[in-house]
Scaffold this motif. Structure first.
Motif, PDB file in Angstrom:
ATOM      1  N   GLY A 341      11.301  59.400  -7.051  1.00  0.00           N
ATOM      2  CA  GLY A 341      10.262  60.277  -6.537  1.00  0.00           C
ATOM      3  C   GLY A 341      10.590  61.747  -6.736  1.00  0.00           C
ATOM      4  O   GLY A 341       9.713  62.570  -6.974  1.00  0.00           O
ATOM      5  N   ARG A 342      11.886  62.065  -6.642  1.00  0.00           N
ATOM      6  CA  ARG A 342      12.329  63.430  -6.893  1.00  0.00           C
ATOM      7  C   ARG A 342      13.392  63.392  -7.994  1.00  0.00           C
ATOM      8  O   ARG A 342      14.595  63.353  -7.758  1.00  0.00           O
ATOM      9  CB  ARG A 342      12.898  64.053  -5.622  1.00  0.00           C
ATOM     10  N   THR A 343      12.934  63.323  -9.228  1.00  0.00           N
ATOM     11  CA  THR A 343      13.827  63.206 -10.377  1.00  0.00           C
ATOM     12  C   THR A 343      14.621  64.488 -10.579  1.00  0.00           C
ATOM     13  O   THR A 343      14.143  65.586 -10.314  1.00  0.00           O
ATOM     14  CB  THR A 343      13.017  62.882 -11.641  1.00  0.00           C
ATOM     15  N   ARG A 344      15.853  64.318 -11.056  1.00  0.00           N
ATOM     16  CA  ARG A 344      16.701  65.465 -11.375  1.00  0.00           C
ATOM     17  C   ARG A 344      16.990  65.497 -12.877  1.00  0.00           C
ATOM     18  O   ARG A 344      17.237  64.453 -13.486  1.00  0.00           O
ATOM     19  CB  ARG A 344      18.014  65.390 -10.604  1.00  0.00           C
ATOM     20  N   PHE A 345      16.977  66.699 -13.433  1.00  0.00           N
ATOM     21  CA  PHE A 345      17.358  66.882 -14.829  1.00  0.00           C
ATOM     22  C   PHE A 345      18.577  67.805 -14.956  1.00  0.00           C
ATOM     23  O   PHE A 345      18.797  68.420 -15.995  1.00  0.00           O
ATOM     24  CB  PHE A 345      16.181  67.451 -15.635  1.00  0.00           C
ATOM     25  N   ASP A 346      19.377  67.846 -13.888  1.00  0.00           N
ATOM     26  CA  ASP A 346      20.660  68.534 -13.975  1.00  0.00           C
ATOM     27  C   ASP A 346      21.807  67.530 -14.019  1.00  0.00           C
ATOM     28  O   ASP A 346      22.963  67.874 -13.772  1.00  0.00           O
ATOM     29  CB  ASP A 346      20.835  69.492 -12.789  1.00  0.00           C
ATOM     30  N   LEU A 347      21.485  66.275 -14.335  1.00  0.00           N
ATOM     31  CA  LEU A 347      22.458  65.206 -14.495  1.00  0.00           C
ATOM     32  C   LEU A 347      22.519  64.803 -15.960  1.00  0.00           C
ATOM     33  O   LEU A 347      21.500  64.795 -16.653  1.00  0.00           O
ATOM     34  CB  LEU A 347      22.088  64.007 -13.620  1.00  0.00           C
ATOM     35  N   ALA A 479      12.581  74.358 -11.860  1.00  0.00           N
ATOM     36  CA  ALA A 479      13.612  74.404 -10.824  1.00  0.00           C
ATOM     37  C   ALA A 479      13.558  73.204  -9.887  1.00  0.00           C
ATOM     38  O   ALA A 479      14.574  72.848  -9.276  1.00  0.00           O
ATOM     39  CB  ALA A 479      13.490  75.701 -10.026  1.00  0.00           C
ATOM     40  N   LEU A 480      12.394  72.590  -9.763  1.00  0.00           N
ATOM     41  CA  LEU A 480      12.277  71.407  -8.898  1.00  0.00           C
ATOM     42  C   LEU A 480      13.177  70.265  -9.357  1.00  0.00           C
ATOM     43  O   LEU A 480      13.543  69.401  -8.557  1.00  0.00           O
ATOM     44  CB  LEU A 480      10.829  70.920  -8.860  1.00  0.00           C
ATOM     45  N   TYR A 481      13.525  70.263 -10.640  1.00  0.00           N
ATOM     46  CA  TYR A 481      14.335  69.182 -11.192  1.00  0.00           C
ATOM     47  C   TYR A 481      15.831  69.496 -11.203  1.00  0.00           C
ATOM     48  O   TYR A 481      16.618  68.708 -11.722  1.00  0.00           O
ATOM     49  CB  TYR A 481      13.893  68.869 -12.619  1.00  0.00           C
ATOM     50  N   SER A 482      16.222  70.640 -10.665  1.00  0.00           N
ATOM     51  CA  SER A 482      17.628  71.052 -10.708  1.00  0.00           C
ATOM     52  C   SER A 482      18.057  71.589  -9.349  1.00  0.00           C
ATOM     53  O   SER A 482      17.443  72.520  -8.825  1.00  0.00           O
ATOM     54  CB  SER A 482      17.838  72.125 -11.782  1.00  0.00           C
ATOM     55  N   ASN A 483      19.111  71.021  -8.796  1.00  0.00           N
ATOM     56  CA  ASN A 483      19.590  71.484  -7.494  1.00  0.00           C
ATOM     57  C   ASN A 483      20.040  72.942  -7.545  1.00  0.00           C
ATOM     58  O   ASN A 483      19.694  73.748  -6.682  1.00  0.00           O
ATOM     59  CB  ASN A 483      20.756  70.605  -7.022  1.00  0.00           C
TER      60      ASN A 483
END
Length: 526
Positions: A341-347, A479-483
């Motif tokens: 639901g809250r995907t990250r692209f900083d991984l 920015a929503l995809y990166s902590n």
């Protein structure tokens, strides 16, 4: 070797292992002297048994310290449980051989006072190799047989606790893992209470937001009154909240300590005081840091970042709070990938895949570095299994979360993505300063909980490719995809910050090197 000496701790288990090795060395040396005596006597040469006894008494007290110090320096008593197969036997053989070389050299220097027959040193070396390697091979075989028996037992369905009567509090449940966990828990019939600040909005949990069994408390989990409110009537707490990832935690050390450590202890103390029976805590395999060995839950820890140290310190705090009525379950997640639901692209997997699809470049830093990868869906599955498992299976236990086939180098990940996105260019840019390098053994969670990952890295990469190509994810750079981007670009700079110099700071600094099986000394509450 110096690192292994620094890691050495006198625990009851270590004393037993040191004592066993000392006994084997002494017996081997005595047997070697006896063998030489019998050989000499057989050839008719005049010998006195008391002469060999005198040699043993004079020299064994020198041989034993030399051997045990070199054994400890080789990692017998710190990282020995992480050794595997041929590598373990090689380490043992090297340590034993070096011990007798040093002993032989010492005997040469002290020849006027300490002069065992030269063949005795060689014979004792052979006997010690046989005993030390044989004993470790036997223990290894015994563990394999025991694990096989456990696997046969675990092949039966895992009994679960009654579901509809349970109320579960999920802290930080609107994040990467939590947004996948909430639907699972609700589908199983649990009443779920969510405590989350909703920094990323309600979109990550939109699919379940109006579920009749979901109660939402939108608040910062550092607010004690809100935590107490959320904890009322709760059977199990799942704590997923915190600053996650090395870059995000490095932005502000004091804020990281406040959120990841101080708040964790406060939440756990409240939970224990309010009669919560089970506390599931999200930790990370980053606690292993850098190692060339395959690591399990009892291996030594070697953190190389504040994020990892904050998790180690939190684990210590929780271990102190555990009791017969308050079960702490620690889940050390591998490097997560995939969509939620809250995907990250900083991984790394998600980021490299996005760069391949959008930028047509796959830039790998440190291609020879190992990571244990696990899909976010499998991570949420592991949490649910930790919630549902009977107490005797998870009471005060730590589990690595992932599958052994998920251990891959960053270079292998880059090559996999290149195969699926052939038009992208694969670039190896060398090291970028990230010193993490670790492979993890996930046998425990498979044998104890019956956990089997449902995803492979290739399947996860295909999932991300489809999301990018279909427009489901429009701009992976958002920015929503990166902590770290969200913290630096989107959050208010007026966030409450407190600065600590007491127990919190001491735990973080001590977490540079620690061992999960040790019981740390009690630190007074500030």
């Amino acid at each position: 070797m110096i690192a292994n000496i620094k890691d050495f701790r006198f625990t009851p288990e270590v004393w037993v292992r040191v004592g066993a090795d000392a006994l084997m060395v002494a017996l081997s040396y005595a047997a070697a002297l006896l063998t030489h005596f019998l050989l000499v006597a057989q050839h008719g040469e005049p010998v006195l048994p008391v002469h060999y006894l005198q040699i043993f008494v004079q020299s064994v007290w020198i041989l034993l310290p030399i051997s045990l110090i070199l054994f400890a320096a080789s990692g017998f008593y710190t990282r020995g449980r992480a050794y595997r197969g041929r590598y373990k036997m090689l380490v043992v053989a090297q340590a034993v051989t070096l011990s007798y070389l040093v002993f032989g050299f010492t005997a040469f220097l002290l020849a006027d006072w300490l002069n065992p027959p030269r063949p005795v040193v060689f014979i004792a070396l052979l006997y010690t190799l046989i005993l030390t390697m044989g004993s470790r091979a036997f223990v290894h075989l015994w563990e394999i047989l025991r694990e096989n028996r456990q696997a046969q037992t675990s092949s039966d369905p895992i009994p679960t606790l009654p579901r509809p009567e349970k109320t579960i509090l999920v802290i930080g449940g609107a994040g990467y893992i939590g947004s996948g966990l909430l639907p699972r828990l609700l589908e199983r019939g649990y009443r779920v209470r969510l405590l989350d600040l909703l920094m990323f909005g309600k979109e990550p949990i939109a699919a379940v937001l109006h579920h009749p069994n979901l109660e939402l408390i939108q608040a910062d989990f550092r607010q004690v009154d809100k935590v107490v409110e959320a904890m009322r009537g709760v059977d199990t707490v799942v704590h997923l909240g915190g600053l996650v990832g090395d870059p995000a935690c490095a932005l502000d050390e004091n804020l990281t300590i406040e959120i990841n450590l101080v708040a964790t202890r406060t939440i756990a103390e409240i939970a224990k005081g309010m009669g919560v029976g089970r506390f599931v805590f999200a930790s990370t395999c980053s606690v292993y840091g850098a190692s060339d060995m395959v690591l399990n839950e009892r291996s030594g820890l070697n953190p190389v970042s504040l994020y990892a140290r904050s998790k180690i310190a939190s684990e210590e705090v929780l271990h102190r709070l555990q009791s017969d009525s308050f079960s702490v379950v620690i889940l050390r997640f591998g490097t997560i990938y995939g969509l939620s639901g809250r995907t990250r692209f900083d991984l790394v997997v998600n980021l490299l895949t996005a760069k391949a699809v959008i930028d047509k470049k796959i830039t790998v830093f440190g291609g020879d570095q190992w990571r244990p990868f696990v899909h976010v869906d499998d991570a949420s599955l592991a949490v649910m299994m930790a919630v549902e498992a009977p107490k005797e299976r998870v009471h005060n236990e730590t589990f690595n979360v992932g599958g052994n086939e998920g251990n891959m180098t960053l270079g292998q990940v880059g090559e996999l993505i290149k195969r699926l996105v052939p038009e992208a260019e694969l670039i190896d840019s060398g090291r970028d300063g990230d010193r993490r390098n670790y492979r993890v053994d996930f046998s425990k969670i498979r044998l104890v909980l019956g956990f089997e990952p449902q995803w492979t890295v290739e399947k996860g990469v295909r999932q991300v490719i489809e999301a990018l190509q279909s427009g489901k994810v429009r701009d992976y750079r958002n920015a929503l995809y990166s902590n770290v981007k969200f913290l630096t670009e989107e959050t208010s700079s007026d966030a409450v910050k407190q600065y600590y110099t007491g127990w919190e700071r001491e735990l973080i600094e001590r977490a540079h090197k620690t061992h999960p099986e040790e019981t740390p000394p009690v630190v007074a509450k500030a």
